[in-house]
Design an enzyme around this catalytic site. Structure first.
Site, PDB file in Angstrom:
ATOM      1  N   HIS A  82      -2.443 -12.374  10.548  1.00  0.00           N
ATOM      2  CA  HIS A  82      -2.400 -10.919  10.388  1.00  0.00           C
ATOM      3  C   HIS A  82      -1.971 -10.219  11.847  1.00  0.00           C
ATOM      4  CE1 HIS A  82      -1.801  -6.865   9.198  1.00  0.00           C
ATOM      5  NE2 HIS A  82      -2.773  -6.532   9.855  1.00  0.00           N
ATOM      6  N   ARG A 115     -12.064   1.658  17.004  1.00  0.00           N
ATOM      7  CA  ARG A 115     -12.213   0.419  17.854  1.00  0.00           C
ATOM      8  C   ARG A 115     -13.099  -0.301  16.642  1.00  0.00           C
ATOM      9  NH1 ARG A 115     -11.523  -0.004  22.837  1.00  0.00           N
ATOM     10  NH2 ARG A 115     -11.320   2.023  24.176  1.00  0.00           N
ATOM     11  N   ASN A 148       4.073  -3.278  12.959  1.00  0.00           N
ATOM     12  CA  ASN A 148       3.879  -3.917  11.360  1.00  0.00           C
ATOM     13  C   ASN A 148       3.838  -3.921  10.547  1.00  0.00           C
ATOM     14  OD1 ASN A 148       1.473  -5.191   9.856  1.00  0.00           O
ATOM     15  ND2 ASN A 148      -0.329  -2.932  10.590  1.00  0.00           N
ATOM     16  N   CYS A 171      -3.093  -4.538   4.159  1.00  0.00           N
ATOM     17  CA  CYS A 171      -2.110  -5.616   3.909  1.00  0.00           C
ATOM     18  C   CYS A 171      -2.285  -7.057   4.019  1.00  0.00           C
ATOM     19  CB  CYS A 171      -1.977  -6.065   5.897  1.00  0.00           C
ATOM     20  SG  CYS A 171      -1.959  -4.631   6.882  1.00  0.00           S
ATOM     21  N   GLU A 196       1.037  -0.845  -0.306  1.00  0.00           N
ATOM     22  CA  GLU A 196       0.138  -0.074  -0.169  1.00  0.00           C
ATOM     23  C   GLU A 196       1.144   1.201   0.091  1.00  0.00           C
ATOM     24  OE1 GLU A 196      -2.112   0.303   3.674  1.00  0.00           O
ATOM     25  OE2 GLU A 196      -0.353   1.602   4.183  1.00  0.00           O
ATOM     26  N   LYS A 221      -1.534  -8.063  20.349  1.00  0.00           N
ATOM     27  CA  LYS A 221      -2.871  -8.264  21.161  1.00  0.00           C
ATOM     28  C   LYS A 221      -3.851  -9.261  20.097  1.00  0.00           C
ATOM     29  CE  LYS A 221      -7.066  -6.060  22.884  1.00  0.00           C
ATOM     30  NZ  LYS A 221      -6.927  -4.209  23.325  1.00  0.00           N
ATOM     31  N   ARG A 234      -5.135 -12.867  21.163  1.00  0.00           N
ATOM     32  CA  ARG A 234      -6.673 -13.000  21.428  1.00  0.00           C
ATOM     33  C   ARG A 234      -7.708 -13.931  19.926  1.00  0.00           C
ATOM     34  NH1 ARG A 234      -9.881  -8.022  21.602  1.00  0.00           N
ATOM     35  NH2 ARG A 234     -12.669  -9.065  20.962  1.00  0.00           N
ATOM     36  N   SER A 241      -7.114  -4.900   5.797  1.00  0.00           N
ATOM     37  CA  SER A 241      -8.548  -3.817   5.814  1.00  0.00           C
ATOM     38  C   SER A 241      -9.549  -3.569   4.679  1.00  0.00           C
ATOM     39  CB  SER A 241      -7.834  -2.448   6.300  1.00  0.00           C
ATOM     40  OG  SER A 241      -7.178  -2.797   7.144  1.00  0.00           O
ATOM     41  N   THR A 260     -12.148  -1.468  14.172  1.00  0.00           N
ATOM     42  CA  THR A 260     -10.766  -2.126  13.469  1.00  0.00           C
ATOM     43  C   THR A 260     -10.792  -3.245  14.219  1.00  0.00           C
ATOM     44  OG1 THR A 260      -9.322  -1.387  14.991  1.00  0.00           O
ATOM     45  CG2 THR A 260      -9.680  -0.077  12.982  1.00  0.00           C
TER      46      THR A 260
END
Ligand SMILES: [Zn+2]
Lengths: 133, 348
Positions: free
Chosen positions: B233, B198, B265, B112, B80, B238, B242, B295, B200
């Site tokens: 990815h 949020r 990232n 990404c 990108e 975090k 998760r 995204s 995202t």
């Protein structure tokens, strides 16, 4: 004046360190030559392209503190003469290190980097630089 | 199906710590380190961009294999942050890597997951018999707006794969999932991206990554315990941690591919640089589940099995991912903004 045509003609040797070897005497040249300065006429049609490994050692170097406007972001930067493993001496920048890290004889290898840009809208010129091994 | 013939990555040596960015913006670094699991990120040098990073990653992939460059019939580059708006990165790479001019080439974009989209397109050409081998690259030098949460994570790096019929790891299957989800975007001509805060998380990252992983395991009849490694990815540390837990993967399966805490990232290289680090230590028979997320939004999942050829594969001809991660040059925020072109110079 735009440097696009000249840069385009030289891109192969700037991107990949492609030199020429005289098949008459065996000498390797970088930057590439069309004619061998030793063999002259005998070398016509006998100059063969050859890619250098990019490996070598620092033969001599200088630290530039007062560079051109283009290179302001990189000051102080290191310009060195590299003795390549294959023989030819190449002048180039050593990047990703402090000037104190460089010594005569330091082992280096080539890397492709942005060399300069023609303003905001011009072509981006890429070429070889060197990093410490 | 096609397989991974060779691979290589490149991480710029410059790094900045989360503490240093937090110091400038008056934030508590523990929120970033503990909350997002980001300790530092890579920064491209002032003379590095997606072309130079792709070239180094591509050279590393070429060095490790005895497969001739002449057999490479395609090169696709996902990013990108391509250096030109118009002038394909792939076209410059053909010359920079010394690839044949008889070659299919294009630049890809999908936030990404543009790098994995490139891999899938090379796979299609290999499986159809149109080409013998092809190169797919994912690389980025992404920017977050100053002071934005993204500034802690947006970093630089690249990974290249040579995909062909006979390689070191079989790609058993690939699957993609795509929806229209406005979680992150950048309009033409804008320097920094925008994101839905949020938003995202759940509807974007987790929905697509979990769907990609679950559908893949359904189709393959596999469970988390069938995999030696899993890599997702990683916009931060975090989210993938998760996602792994929600899917039932253990820490041992994901730790080797989780690199964002140390290098940030790398966007189009984010998941595949983790895969590259896994391949750096993988052994015959190891099975890997790999899921990229882009995204916009979508996910690309891969089910991979390493084969016996990895034993004779010349991994040590090029530096591995951890070897590169362990050679940082630390910089402060002042040099960071200088290198990233965030200072307005005279005449700009
Ligand atoms: Zn001669």
């Amino acid at each position: 004046m735009s440097e696009v045509p000249r840069f385009w003609r030289e891109s192969k040797h700037r991107y990949r360190l492609v030199g020429t070897r005289c098949e008459n005497c065996g000498n390797l040249y970088f930057p590439p030559r069309d004619i061998c300065p030793t063999c002259r006429r005998e070398s016509i049609n006998k100059m063969k392209e050859e890619e250098l490994s990019g490996e070598g050692e620092v033969y001599s170097y200088t630290v530039v503190h007062d560079g051109l406007e283009q290179f302001k972001m990189q000051v102080p930067y290191i310009i060195a003469i590299i003795k390549t493993k294959e023989g030819p001496l190449i002048t180039g920048q050593i990047v990703d290190c402090n000037p104190d890290d460089v010594k005569i004889g330091s082992q280096v290898k080539s890397t492709l980097r942005k060399v300069r840009t023609e303003g905001k809208s011009g072509i981006i010129q890429y070429g070889y630089k060197f990093i410490l091994k | 199906m096609s397989s991974i013939v060779s691979y290589g990555s490149y991480v710029p040596r410059y790094r900045i710590r989360a503490e240093e960015i937090a110091r400038v913006w008056g934030e508590d670094p523990e929120n970033i380190k503990g909350g997002l699991m980001i300790y530092s990120k890579s920064v491209p040098g002032p003379d590095e961009d997606v072309l130079t990073i792709s070239a180094e990653a591509g050279k590393n992939a070429i060095k490790r294999t005895d497969v001739s460059k002449k057999t490479i019939g395609a090169i696709f580059v996902g990013s990108e942050s391509h250096p030109y708006a118009v002038k394909p990165t792939a076209s410059i790479l053909v010359e920079a890597l010394g690839l044949p001019n008889d070659i299919h080439s294009a630049d890809y974009e999908f936030a990404c997951k543009a790098g994995t989209a490139a891999i899938q397109n090379v796979m299609g050409l290999v499986d159809s018999g149109m080409i013998e081998n092809g190169m797919a690259i994912g690389a980025d030098t992404s920017q977050g707006a100053p002071g934005d949460a993204l500034e802690y994570s947006a970093s630089a790096g690249g990974t290249a794969f040579i995909i062909g019929k006979k390689g070191i790891a079989e790609i058993n299957k690939t699957y993609s999932f795509t929806t229209d989800t406005p979680d992150f975007w950048r309009r033409e001509g804008e320097k920094y991206p925008s994101h839905g805060g949020r938003f995202t998380g759940e509807p974007a990252y987790f929905k697509h990554v979990l769907t990609g992983a679950k559908r893949m395991m359904e189709m393959q009849g596999t469970k988390p315990e069938d995999y030696d490694y899993a890599v997702f990815h990683q916009p931060n540390g975090k989210f993938p941690t998760r996602a792994a837990k929600m899917l039932g993967f253990k820490d041992e399966q994901v730790k080797d591919g989780l690199l964002t805490p140390y290098i940030g990232n790398t966007y189009s290289s984010s998941m595949i640089i983790g895969l590259s680090a896994i391949l750096d230590k993988a052994e015959p028979g190891d099975r890997i589940l790999a899921v990229a997320f882009g995204s916009g939004a979508g996910s690309d999942a891969f089910d991979i099995t390493v084969n016996d050829s990895i034993k004779s594969y010349k991994r040590d001809r090029a530096p591995g991912v951890m070897e590169q991660i362990n050679r940082p040059i630390w910089i402060d925020y002042a040099n960071y903004v200088k290198y990233r072109g965030k200072i307005i110079m005279r005449g700009e």
